[in-house]
Design a protein around this motif. Structure first.
Motif, PDB file in Angstrom:
ATOM      1  N   GLY A 160       0.818  -1.209   0.000  1.00  0.00           N
ATOM      2  CA  GLY A 160       0.000   0.000   0.000  1.00  0.00           C
ATOM      3  C   GLY A 160       0.849   1.255   0.000  1.00  0.00           C
ATOM      4  N   MET A 161       1.952   1.236   0.748  1.00  0.00           N
ATOM      5  CA  MET A 161       2.864   2.377   0.769  1.00  0.00           C
ATOM      6  C   MET A 161       3.528   2.560  -0.580  1.00  0.00           C
TER       7      MET A 161
ATOM      8  N   LYS B  62       2.527   1.642  -3.496  1.00  0.00           N
ATOM      9  CA  LYS B  62       1.537   2.050  -4.501  1.00  0.00           C
ATOM     10  C   LYS B  62       1.255   3.545  -4.429  1.00  0.00           C
ATOM     11  N   ASN B  63       1.279   4.085  -3.204  1.00  0.00           N
ATOM     12  CA  ASN B  63       0.910   5.495  -3.024  1.00  0.00           C
ATOM     13  C   ASN B  63       2.086   6.396  -2.682  1.00  0.00           C
ATOM     14  N   LYS B  64       3.296   5.887  -2.805  1.00  0.00           N
ATOM     15  CA  LYS B  64       4.454   6.619  -2.318  1.00  0.00           C
ATOM     16  C   LYS B  64       4.619   7.982  -2.980  1.00  0.00           C
ATOM     17  N   GLU B  65       4.533   8.031  -4.302  1.00  0.00           N
ATOM     18  CA  GLU B  65       4.721   9.329  -4.982  1.00  0.00           C
ATOM     19  C   GLU B  65       3.629  10.300  -4.604  1.00  0.00           C
ATOM     20  N   LYS B  66       2.421   9.810  -4.538  1.00  0.00           N
ATOM     21  CA  LYS B  66       1.287  10.671  -4.240  1.00  0.00           C
ATOM     22  C   LYS B  66       1.337  11.189  -2.805  1.00  0.00           C
ATOM     23  N   MET B  67       1.692  10.304  -1.852  1.00  0.00           N
ATOM     24  CA  MET B  67       1.618  10.660  -0.439  1.00  0.00           C
ATOM     25  C   MET B  67       2.938  11.157   0.122  1.00  0.00           C
ATOM     26  N   ASN B  68       4.035  10.904  -0.610  1.00  0.00           N
ATOM     27  CA  ASN B  68       5.350  11.359  -0.160  1.00  0.00           C
ATOM     28  C   ASN B  68       5.636  10.906   1.267  1.00  0.00           C
ATOM     29  N   LYS B  69       5.395   9.634   1.527  1.00  0.00           N
ATOM     30  CA  LYS B  69       5.598   9.097   2.865  1.00  0.00           C
ATOM     31  C   LYS B  69       6.575   7.929   2.803  1.00  0.00           C
TER      32      LYS B  69
ATOM     33  N   ASN C 194       2.566   5.249   5.945  1.00  0.00           N
ATOM     34  CA  ASN C 194       1.963   6.430   5.336  1.00  0.00           C
ATOM     35  C   ASN C 194       1.888   7.577   6.341  1.00  0.00           C
TER      36      ASN C 194
END
Length: 327
Positions: free
Chosen positions: A220-221, A223-230, A253
């Motif tokens: 999950g991280m 997959k969303n790393k670029e979007k969430m910058n976490k 996240n």
């Protein structure tokens, strides 16, 4: 005779341990100061339990507003006062206000200074207090301390510059009643040696599986790393980012620091977090992980406080300070 210290908002005792000295951290001995704690209190039951399991003197559980009359005479007042609720009330001239009861606790520290008149106080707070309320709050806080009868100075101290493996920036406010002592004081010099995170974390073979993130959380991280910058994986060759009281809820996240070692993500253990905060290994956290993380994350690093107290005692000695406030 020793310097008598009163500790407000004591938590689990990081500030107090640094004020007392006499402990070992990462192979270095921090000698005992000529100090003794004569009063300590906090409103968090579990923090008080940890404190009382580690110190000979005992912290009192309770609201400082109901305990002020129990505070004895002392030479040094210390405390990391809560700051979440400060706001500026629009008046002419502006004054310091508050949104709820938590914000009022700053005034309790000022009231103790006015009543007891200790020779020195040490207040610690988050760096954000400097910019709070469009930078209006901090000057008013300093003014309140000065009106209580103290010559004040302040500095942002980065824990990583004092032999602590953490990039933790906090504001320290120091106040002296005596002008000569104030003129003699200087904040501690930074160390040249930087302690990397790898010196205080444990071998992966000794880590319980419960501290590792699940494959689902990792995917999950990613997959969303670029979007969430976490995904705050730490470089173990450098000091760690600031740890907080929320480490038990750290996720991939969130902004909380995590570890990525041998292709696996994990949280810190409570003992690793304590080491990152510069607590000695014989300081016990006799509670659940969640409560230990909260107490550790809220604490002042003992080694940082030790350095500050060391320079305060030097300033008092330089001006041939004569104890009278606690006589």
């Amino acid at each position: 005779m020793s310097f008598k210290v009163t500790s407000l908002f004591s938590g689990c005792g990081g500030m107090d341990l640094g004020a007392l000295g006499g402990f070992e951290y990462q192979g270095k001995h921090f000698e005992a100061h000529n100090t003794e704690i004569v009063f300590s209190s906090d409103i968090d039951k579990y923090a008080v339990d940890i404190y009382n399991n580690n110190f000979n003197h005992k912290s009192i559980l309770g609201d400082i507003r109901e305990l002020k009359d129990e505070i004895p005479k002392h030479d040094i007042l210390i405390g990391g006062f809560p700051c979440q609720s400060f706001s500026i009330v629009a008046q002419n001239p502006p004054r310091l206000g508050y949104k709820n009861d938590t914000g009022k606790l700053f005034f309790e520290m000022v009231d103790v200074l006015k009543k007891i008149k200790p020779s020195v106080f040490i207040a610690e707070n988050v760096k954000g207090i400097l910019s709070a309320n469009k930078k209006q709050a901090f000057p008013l806080i300093i003014n309140a301390f000065e009106e209580a009868g103290y010559y004040c100075c302040s500095e942002i101290l980065n824990a990583s510059k004092y032999g602590i493996p953490q990039k933790r920036e906090r504001v320290f406010i120091i106040g002296f009643r005596d002008k000569n002592a104030f003129d003699s004081f200087c904040f501690p010099k930074e160390n040249e040696e930087v302690i990397p995170l790898k010196k205080v974390i444990f071998s992966e073979c000794s880590i319980d599986e419960k501290y590792y993130f699940s494959e689902k959380a990792v995917q999950g991280m990613l997959k969303n790393k670029e979007k969430m910058n976490k995904g705050r994986a730490q470089n173990i060759n450098e000091p760690c980012n600031t740890i907080t009281a929320h480490l038990s809820k750290a996720s991939l996240n969130s902004v909380d620091p995590v570890l990525f070692i041998n292709d696996k993500y994990r949280r810190f253990t409570p003992r690793e977090a304590a080491r990152i905060q510069s607590f000695p290994d014989d300081f016990e956290f006799n509670t659940s992980d969640t409560r230990a993380f909260k107490a550790i994350g809220n604490a002042v690093p003992p080694v940082l406080m030790w350095n500050v107290m060391n320079n305060i005692i030097k300033a008092l000695s330089d001006c041939k300070y004569i104890k009278n406030s606690a006589a």
